[in-house]
Design a protein around this motif. Sequence first.
Motif, short mmCIF file in Angstrom:
data_model
loop_
_atom_site.label_atom_id
_atom_site.label_comp_id
_atom_site.label_asym_id
_atom_site.label_seq_id
_atom_site.Cartn_x
_atom_site.Cartn_y
_atom_site.Cartn_z
N PHE A 192 7.50 1.44 9.24
CA PHE A 192 6.67 0.85 7.94
C PHE A 192 7.79 0.42 6.92
O PHE A 192 7.42 -0.83 6.40
CB PHE A 192 6.37 2.25 7.08
CG PHE A 192 4.93 2.84 7.97
CD1 PHE A 192 3.71 2.02 7.59
CD2 PHE A 192 4.92 3.69 8.59
CE1 PHE A 192 2.69 2.38 8.37
CE2 PHE A 192 3.84 4.26 9.24
CZ PHE A 192 2.54 3.56 8.81
N TYR B 288 3.49 -2.06 3.07
CA TYR B 288 3.65 -0.56 3.08
C TYR B 288 4.79 -0.29 2.34
O TYR B 288 5.94 -0.51 2.36
CB TYR B 288 3.73 -0.16 4.47
CG TYR B 288 2.48 -0.67 5.37
CD1 TYR B 288 1.36 -0.20 5.21
CD2 TYR B 288 2.83 -1.58 6.37
CE1 TYR B 288 0.26 -0.81 6.13
CE2 TYR B 288 1.84 -1.99 7.40
CZ TYR B 288 0.42 -1.51 7.00
OH TYR B 288 -0.18 -2.17 7.80
N TYR C 169 -3.88 6.34 8.39
CA TYR C 169 -3.09 5.27 9.50
C TYR C 169 -2.86 6.64 10.51
O TYR C 169 -2.18 7.54 10.25
CB TYR C 169 -2.16 4.61 9.03
CG TYR C 169 -2.27 3.51 8.07
CD1 TYR C 169 -2.51 2.29 8.80
CD2 TYR C 169 -2.45 3.77 6.80
CE1 TYR C 169 -2.93 1.03 8.07
CE2 TYR C 169 -2.71 2.76 6.13
CZ TYR C 169 -2.93 1.52 6.56
OH TYR C 169 -3.38 0.34 5.66
N ARG D 219 0.81 -1.15 -0.16
CA ARG D 219 -0.20 -0.08 0.07
C ARG D 219 0.95 1.25 -0.05
O ARG D 219 1.85 1.36 0.94
CB ARG D 219 -1.01 0.01 1.18
CG ARG D 219 -1.89 0.93 1.20
CD ARG D 219 -2.87 1.15 2.54
NE ARG D 219 -3.87 0.07 2.16
CZ ARG D 219 -4.94 -0.17 1.75
NH1 ARG D 219 -5.24 0.61 1.19
NH2 ARG D 219 -5.48 -1.48 1.74
N LEU E 179 1.71 4.85 0.85
CA LEU E 179 1.25 5.90 1.87
C LEU E 179 1.99 7.37 1.60
O LEU E 179 3.18 7.25 1.30
CB LEU E 179 1.89 5.33 2.99
CG LEU E 179 1.64 3.97 3.51
CD1 LEU E 179 2.19 3.53 4.80
CD2 LEU E 179 -0.13 3.73 3.70
#
Length: 482
Positions: free
Chosen positions: A170, A177, A233, A152, A154
């Motif tokens: 992360f 991530y 987040y 994902r 970010l």
Amino acid sequence: MGIVTNEKKIRKLETFKRLINLVLVGICLGLEMAVFGYHWWNYFRLQLVEDLRNLWSRATLAEVVLYGVVLVFLSATYGGIRLGYQKNAEIVFSQVLSTLLANIVIYLQLSIMARQLFVVDVFVLMMVEQTVLVIIYVNIANRVYRHIFPPRKLLLIHGDRPISDICGKFESRKDKYAITKTLHVKEGYATLCREILKAYEKEECNAVVLGDISTEERSPLLKFCYGHSIRVYLMPKITDVILMGAEELHVFDSPMLLIREYSLSMEQRFFKRLIDIVCSLILLVLASPFMLITAIAIKVYDGGPVLYRQVRCTMNQRQFYIMKFRSMRTDAEKDGIARLAQKNDSRITPIGKFIRKCRIDELPQLINILKGDMSFIGPRPERPEIIAQYMEVMPEFAYRMKVKAGLAGFAQVYGKYNTTPYDKLKLDLTYIENYSSWLDLKLMMLTIKILFWPDSTEGVETEQITALKEEKRKREQSEQRD
């Protein structure tokens, strides 16, 4: 139109992701149940009494279903079915542990049905087959999942403090991530909103991370992302954690949250104490042979005392003497300075390394639990002098002493030995504010997992007297003011 189209696409993707996860997990559990069904049909049912053996069709279906229910429950508890979310090694470990416990439960159940103990050789063979199956399947399934669903992307919004810590967290999960863009909160609300929408529409990111920024700066950004259906987040602050346990009230014509002045109700305290007494008595009896062997080994090694007694603090900062099997040299703190164990600490004896790794050194604390100084689950008790050091930079540290100290807790299950004190505090407060008897039982089950998982037994970094480094003191001190 771009943001709406993107939102629909992401929603479909999330639904598809969940479906793929369920299918992959279902195949894994189905294969394990098939292995059990094979051994049931060819071995286990033949050892049952004749009345049960004749009910072959219904008994087989019932037994396989029962085994599946136990396996699914344990897999969900230990995280063995979190394909695509955890690392391969942890998923394999969790699933193998779940399978082992499920096999033990079924072994005991079948032994009762057979009116005698089953021969364990077939169960051992079945466990070996299932372990090999899990190792192969999880690695293949995780690779398939991560090929279909890449990390994902970010967008991190941060403040003045260094972002190395949060980026490091992360980056430890690059399979899941990838921070593709960072923005400083001082760029202003309007600029940040434009950049978020631009990155979102261009698919440069599909989620936002709100890092170390104040509540005043965070709130409008959170509302903006929520209004545009953008995933966020969020690193919670102490007040956020306290609000997690608030009770919803509908006394007036507007919602209200009630934060109680006490942590556990009378009924919760009664059942918690009852569980502590019953379980500590049972475990003392079961663990007594291991405790005797450990005591002899420590005494033979250097002739020093077997037990190590140390002043710790429990609920309301009441002091008591915690008991452990001694794992360090007798002169470990001859200078009188309190220090946490460090990585590769030279003060730890060879016997101590083993009993710390297996958590055997904690067994005498069952006596502390029986006496009422501690509970099975709760924040780990700290030394008064270390508490004083923590509270100099983190006054909220006192909040974790609103309940009785525990043998294990949220911070031990979901953190590491060297997790920062501020993060441990948030984990402990999460437990306090969300307490239930079921949560206690769940954490007791999860404690079995951390006994064998190496991350939870690491020491703190060198040159740390408490678990606070100087730069982290400054960062966490600043976070308290937000």
